[in-house]
Design a protein around this motif. Structure first.
Motif, PDB file in Angstrom:
ATOM      1  N   GLU A  92       0.918  -1.371   0.292  1.00  0.00           N
ATOM      2  CA  GLU A  92      -0.121  -0.024   0.101  1.00  0.00           C
ATOM      3  C   GLU A  92       0.890   1.213   0.117  1.00  0.00           C
ATOM      4  O   GLU A  92       0.539   2.380  -0.707  1.00  0.00           O
ATOM      5  CB  GLU A  92      -0.861   0.004   1.441  1.00  0.00           C
ATOM      6  N   GLY A  93       2.016   1.177   0.849  1.00  0.00           N
ATOM      7  CA  GLY A  93       2.812   2.166   0.731  1.00  0.00           C
ATOM      8  C   GLY A  93       3.533   2.558  -0.666  1.00  0.00           C
ATOM      9  O   GLY A  93       3.665   3.698  -0.907  1.00  0.00           O
ATOM     10  N   LEU A  94       3.687   1.588  -1.393  1.00  0.00           N
ATOM     11  CA  LEU A  94       4.438   1.707  -2.463  1.00  0.00           C
ATOM     12  C   LEU A  94       3.171   2.369  -3.575  1.00  0.00           C
ATOM     13  O   LEU A  94       3.459   3.088  -4.521  1.00  0.00           O
ATOM     14  CB  LEU A  94       4.654   0.244  -3.439  1.00  0.00           C
ATOM     15  N   THR A  95       2.019   1.875  -3.712  1.00  0.00           N
ATOM     16  CA  THR A  95       1.047   2.484  -4.544  1.00  0.00           C
ATOM     17  C   THR A  95       0.641   3.940  -4.304  1.00  0.00           C
ATOM     18  O   THR A  95       0.375   4.529  -5.254  1.00  0.00           O
ATOM     19  CB  THR A  95      -0.373   1.641  -4.329  1.00  0.00           C
ATOM     20  N   THR A  96       0.742   4.250  -2.992  1.00  0.00           N
ATOM     21  CA  THR A  96       0.679   5.785  -2.735  1.00  0.00           C
ATOM     22  C   THR A  96       1.657   6.572  -3.014  1.00  0.00           C
ATOM     23  O   THR A  96       1.549   7.896  -3.027  1.00  0.00           O
ATOM     24  CB  THR A  96       0.011   5.739  -1.214  1.00  0.00           C
ATOM     25  N   THR A  97       2.619   6.257  -3.101  1.00  0.00           N
ATOM     26  CA  THR A  97       4.169   6.895  -3.428  1.00  0.00           C
ATOM     27  C   THR A  97       4.712   6.528  -4.745  1.00  0.00           C
ATOM     28  O   THR A  97       5.868   7.276  -5.007  1.00  0.00           O
ATOM     29  CB  THR A  97       5.015   6.631  -2.270  1.00  0.00           C
ATOM     30  N   GLU A  98       3.955   5.934  -5.596  1.00  0.00           N
ATOM     31  CA  GLU A  98       4.506   5.454  -7.130  1.00  0.00           C
ATOM     32  C   GLU A  98       5.931   4.854  -7.001  1.00  0.00           C
ATOM     33  O   GLU A  98       6.664   5.186  -7.768  1.00  0.00           O
ATOM     34  CB  GLU A  98       4.820   7.044  -7.782  1.00  0.00           C
ATOM     35  N   GLY A  99       6.061   4.125  -5.895  1.00  0.00           N
ATOM     36  CA  GLY A  99       7.262   3.327  -5.875  1.00  0.00           C
ATOM     37  C   GLY A  99       7.296   2.019  -6.675  1.00  0.00           C
ATOM     38  O   GLY A  99       6.105   1.465  -7.002  1.00  0.00           O
ATOM     39  N   GLN A 123       8.817  11.396  -1.862  1.00  0.00           N
ATOM     40  CA  GLN A 123       8.135  10.411  -2.022  1.00  0.00           C
ATOM     41  C   GLN A 123       8.690   9.083  -1.077  1.00  0.00           C
ATOM     42  O   GLN A 123       7.927   8.280  -0.453  1.00  0.00           O
ATOM     43  CB  GLN A 123       8.074   9.662  -3.369  1.00  0.00           C
ATOM     44  N   LEU A 124      10.031   8.960  -0.950  1.00  0.00           N
ATOM     45  CA  LEU A 124      10.461   7.829   0.082  1.00  0.00           C
ATOM     46  C   LEU A 124      10.010   8.545   1.415  1.00  0.00           C
ATOM     47  O   LEU A 124       9.691   7.450   2.039  1.00  0.00           O
ATOM     48  CB  LEU A 124      12.211   7.918  -0.257  1.00  0.00           C
ATOM     49  N   THR A 125      10.014   9.635   1.766  1.00  0.00           N
ATOM     50  CA  THR A 125       9.724  10.094   3.081  1.00  0.00           C
ATOM     51  C   THR A 125       8.155   9.774   3.272  1.00  0.00           C
ATOM     52  O   THR A 125       7.849   9.118   4.254  1.00  0.00           O
ATOM     53  CB  THR A 125       9.720  11.550   3.132  1.00  0.00           C
ATOM     54  N   VAL A 130       3.783   6.267   5.463  1.00  0.00           N
ATOM     55  CA  VAL A 130       2.505   5.296   5.514  1.00  0.00           C
ATOM     56  C   VAL A 130       3.107   3.847   6.156  1.00  0.00           C
ATOM     57  O   VAL A 130       2.021   3.640   6.681  1.00  0.00           O
ATOM     58  CB  VAL A 130       2.708   5.213   3.886  1.00  0.00           C
ATOM     59  N   SER A 131       4.342   3.595   6.030  1.00  0.00           N
ATOM     60  CA  SER A 131       4.523   2.260   6.643  1.00  0.00           C
ATOM     61  C   SER A 131       4.586   2.477   8.251  1.00  0.00           C
ATOM     62  O   SER A 131       4.362   1.458   8.880  1.00  0.00           O
ATOM     63  CB  SER A 131       6.169   1.966   6.111  1.00  0.00           C
ATOM     64  N   ARG A 132       4.920   3.644   8.798  1.00  0.00           N
ATOM     65  CA  ARG A 132       4.929   3.624  10.168  1.00  0.00           C
ATOM     66  C   ARG A 132       3.508   3.632  10.436  1.00  0.00           C
ATOM     67  O   ARG A 132       3.140   3.089  11.484  1.00  0.00           O
ATOM     68  CB  ARG A 132       5.983   5.032  10.448  1.00  0.00           C
TER      69      ARG A 132
END
Length: 219
Positions: A92-99, A123-125, A130-132
């Motif tokens: 989910e963190g990747l989808t919201t940050t275009e990772g 985006q990394l931040t 989001v992960s935290r």
């Protein structure tokens, strides 16, 4: 500027990985994963285990819509997976940050190892935040910017093995039309499998192209 990071993630924080490797000695290696909106459709290799039993177990998972075996090279089988991402999952963190997952590997119950690409430091931040929020714990490894790596630092973009494979392929005429050598012949010369050689060449070229495109976009 684009940022590449390496991180390790425990199995319990990566539901997709846990589902694939739970209770087995299977090795799983993802091809590149590019989330699009809320959808993540991974393609991955699986080997070192009972793949027929693996297919039956994964196919019965309630989060799985479809598991398709699309290729096999020696004892390695390539799969495409359609599945539903559980709320709060790592992806989910990747989808919201275009990772983008450039590389990921997992084995049994060991931690998963990732190489991720983010469009920017912001985006990394955001991914970290989001992960935290979702209580996803990970261990951060090396991090560097693509645009900061000049041509003289290309060794930081591709691995020694990738460079060796690309240089040999170029020298032997693999990229010529028509080709002067086959992938099988090159693999024999390097004493590795044809699939391993293909992965090295493809991943190395992708890394070089990313370096050129993301670096150029900042000028």
């Amino acid at each position: 500027m684009a940022v590449i990071v390496e991180l390790s993630l425990p199995p319990e924080s990566f539901p997709l990985g846990t589902m694939l490797t739970a209770g087995t000695d299977l090795h799983i290696e993802f091809e590149r994963i590019v989330p699009v909106g809320a959808d993540v459709v991974p393609i991955f290799w699986a080997w070192d285990g009972d793949l027929d039993a693996f297919e039956e177990r994964v196919g019965d998972d309630t989060n799985v819509q479809q598991l398709v075996a699309i290729d096999q090279v020696e004892d390695r089988r390539l799969y495409l997976l359609n599945w539903d991402i559980p709320a709060g999952a790592f992806l989910e963190g990747l989808t919201t940050t275009e990772g983008i997952i450039r590389n990921a590997h997992g084995y049994g119950d060991e931690d998963w190892e990732f190489e991720l690409l983010f469009p920017s430091q912001d985006q990394l931040t955001k991914f970290h935040n989001v992960s935290r929020e979702n209580e996803i714990e990970y261990t951060l490894g090396k991090m560097h910017s693509l645009s900061e790596a000049g041509a003289s630092e290309l060794a930081n973009i591709v691995t020694d093995k990738q460079r060796e494979a690309i240089v040999l392929a170029f020298q032997r005429g693999y990229f010529m039309t028509p080709r002067k050598v086959t992938l099988s012949e090159l693999a024999t010369e390097l004493d590795i499998t044809q699939q391993s050689l293909s992965n090295r060449i493809r991943n190395g070229i992708e890394a070089i192209v990313e370096h050129m495109l993301f670096g150029a976009s900042e000028h």
